[in-house]
Scaffold this active site. Structure first.
Site, PDB file in Angstrom:
ATOM      1  N   ASP A 114      62.345 -41.192 100.713  1.00 52.66           N
ATOM      2  CA  ASP A 114      63.656 -41.775 101.044  1.00 52.66           C
ATOM      3  C   ASP A 114      63.501 -42.671 102.266  1.00 52.66           C
ATOM      4  O   ASP A 114      62.722 -42.357 103.192  1.00 52.66           O
ATOM      5  CB  ASP A 114      64.683 -40.681 101.377  1.00 52.66           C
ATOM      6  CG  ASP A 114      65.429 -40.182 100.142  1.00 52.66           C
ATOM      7  OD1 ASP A 114      65.043 -40.598  99.024  1.00 52.66           O
ATOM      8  OD2 ASP A 114      66.357 -39.380 100.296  1.00 52.66           O
ATOM      9  N   ASP A 158      67.761 -46.072  97.772  1.00 48.83           N
ATOM     10  CA  ASP A 158      66.579 -46.078  98.651  1.00 48.83           C
ATOM     11  C   ASP A 158      65.608 -44.966  98.289  1.00 48.83           C
ATOM     12  O   ASP A 158      64.809 -44.538  99.117  1.00 48.83           O
ATOM     13  CB  ASP A 158      67.028 -45.917 100.108  1.00 48.83           C
ATOM     14  CG  ASP A 158      67.711 -44.580 100.347  1.00 48.83           C
ATOM     15  OD1 ASP A 158      68.429 -44.108  99.444  1.00 48.83           O
ATOM     16  OD2 ASP A 158      67.539 -44.002 101.441  1.00 48.83           O
TER      17      ASP A 158
END
Length: 517
Positions: free
Chosen positions: A395, A438
């Site tokens: 992430d 993301d």
């Protein structure tokens, strides 16, 4: 450990070992080639130089092929194709190995399989860079495979492209290719002559003579060129000139064990002797050439010349019947060319359709922004991870803040930069995925210890990048969760463990890797 400095080579750091193998087989010393290949392969394996090892194996395959040990040559060709698929490499190298495999298959009589590899090589070369040694070498191999299938038009076009890949007319590789091209014309002419297309054959022989005499005038001389010229002189009735060339060169080629040039010189001598009525001497020359022949196509050529000679020496129904039977066989083989051309077109179409299908599948499984795999590809891969492999989840830290503070355009550029880093850290059989937003995943083909090192390298690269070049004040860090696949573990469980580690990294302050069991 300190290592000796080695010159960088596209063929591997110890390329001289493999190049020695190739030099021996080019010179026709095939038994010596196999000994040199044993030594080169043992050394390169011990040194971990897999590229040079593959190049040496290729040289071994050429020697085995020239010795008629086609089953052994095919095994190496198939191993090389598998290695190239697994380890990756330039497109032209893929095409060359496939064309080499095609030649062996065709010589083994497995025409369908051979033409399929020819079609695959053609498709790859259609999109490969058209300059440089790799393209040159691949085109030469394609031409040789086409030549073995009697697809002379394709071989002629491939050799033309091969020669055009070098802009410098004085290049040694180009000069060698020009001689190979001329030899192709001669073989084509010999086959045309056998099926009664004498005018076309004579035109090709005249073309060979003009080009070879022009090369000689430029000071470009070689035993192969001289041997081909001797055959052309003999076929065009210039017997005195053919005898002169054979007399000077044949003893040298025998002494040097150059079987290819020796075979051509025996052919030239036999044709010239027959034209002067020296039947016994002509038969002796054709038999000598037959003994040096390895491939069936070579043997058939000299068997036909022997039958033609027998009709001249012993005219009668028996010898004429033998010649007619052999001529019928030659004619039937020539007619198979048309079938093979159709088969090749069909094989090429199948390759095109398969490429289009794979392209469509790849597009459907690719993320439009980054070019990485998407969730669809992730779902395909997650249940194929085997013990010894690992899953890395990633992430981008505070990515929403990046979008809110700098704009979504900046956020997209950040994702693109991260994707490029992930892609550069993936080996041939590894895949990077963007779920969306993301969130990323990387399927690694290593166990936990090595996977940790890969993940840490990725994290440090992102941390060290100068993000100010995108926008002043921008910083980007990653949180990561890693899990290695356990024996018998379902994909969903592997994902859950990696995901739990990812959230552990986030809770512990971000910009770190977590890989707890």
């Amino acid at each position: 450990m300190n290592r000796l400095p080695v010159l960088v080579s596209p063929y591997g750091p110890y390329a001289a070992l493999a190049l020695h193998v190739h030099d021996l087989t080019i010179r026709g010393h095939h038994a010596d080639t196999l000994v040199a290949a044993d030594e080169a392969e043992a050394i390169t394996l011990a040194l971990g130089d897999h590229r040079t090892h593959r190049v040496s194996r290729l040289g071994r395959m050429y020697a085995l092929r020239s010795l008629g040990r086609l089953d052994e040559a095919l095994q190496i060709a198939e191993d090389l194709i598998e290695d190239q698929t697994r380890l990756g490499g330039p497109k032209a190298t893929d095409a060359k190995i496939m064309a080499d495999a095609a030649e062996v298959l065709i010589n083994l009589g497995r025409i369908d399989d051979g033409l399929h590899y020819v079609a695959r090589a053609m498709a790859v070369l259609d999109v490969a860079p058209r300059k440089g040694l790799r393209y040159f070498s691949a085109m030469a191999s394609l031409a040789q495979a086409a030549r073995c299938a009697d697809l002379f038009e394709l071989a002629d076009d491939a050799m033309r492209r091969c020669i055009e890949s070098f802009e410098n007319p004085d290049d040694l590789y180009r000069s060698a290719a020009e001689l190979t091209h001329i030899e192709l014309w001669l073989e084509w002419a010999l086959r045309l002559d056998q099926v009664g297309r004498t005018d076309e054959a004579a035109n090709l022989v005249d073309k060979c003579v003009r080009v070879l005499e022009n090369l000689n005038a430029q000071g470009i001389d070689s035993p192969l060129g001289t041997a081909v010229l001797a055959v052309c002189y003999a076929k065009s009735g210039r017997t005195a000139e053919a005898f002169d060339l054979v007399k000077d060169l044949l003893p040298k080629m025998r002494a040097a064990d150059q079987s290819h040039e020796t075979r051509l010189l025996h052919l030239a001598n036999g044709v010239a002797l027959r034209s002067t009525g020296e039947w016994v001497a002509a038969r002796r020359e054709f038999r000598a050439a037959l003994q040096l022949s390895v491939l069936r196509s070579q043997k058939l050529l000299f068997q036909y010349e022997l039958a033609t000679t027998a009709v001249g020496e012993f005219p009668g129904e028996a010898t004429q019947a033998v010649l007619e039977a052999l001529g019928g066989h030659v004619e039937a083989l020539w007619q198979l060319r048309m079938d093979r051309r159709t088969m090749l077109r069909q094989a090429y179409r199948r390759v095109e359709l398969e490429a289009a299908r794979l392209s469509a599948d790849l597009a459907a499984a690719s993320d439009a922004l980054t070019g990485l795999g998407n969730r669809r590809m992730f779902d395909r891969r997650i249940n194929t991870v085997m013990p010894g492999g690992s899953l890395l989840l990633i992430d981008v830290d505070h990515f929403k803040d990046i979008n809110d503070r700098y704009s979504h355009g900046v956020g997209d550029r950040v994702l693109g930069e991260i994707a490029a880093v992930l892609r550069s850290h993936c080996r041939h059989d590894e895949v990077a995925i963007r779920f969306g937003g993301d969130e990323f995943a990387v399927f690694l083909s290593t166990g936990e210890d090595e996977a940790r090192e890969v993940a840490e390298r990725i994290r440090r690269v992102i941390l060290a990048r100068d993000w100010n070049t995108i926008v002043p004040g921008l910083t980007v860090t990653l949180s990561m969760g890693l899990a290695d696949c356990l024996a018998g573990e379902p994909g969903r469980d592997l994902f859950d463990r990696a995901d739990a580690n990812l959230y552990s990294a986030k809770r512990s302050g971000r910009n770190q890797l977590a890989a707890a069991a």
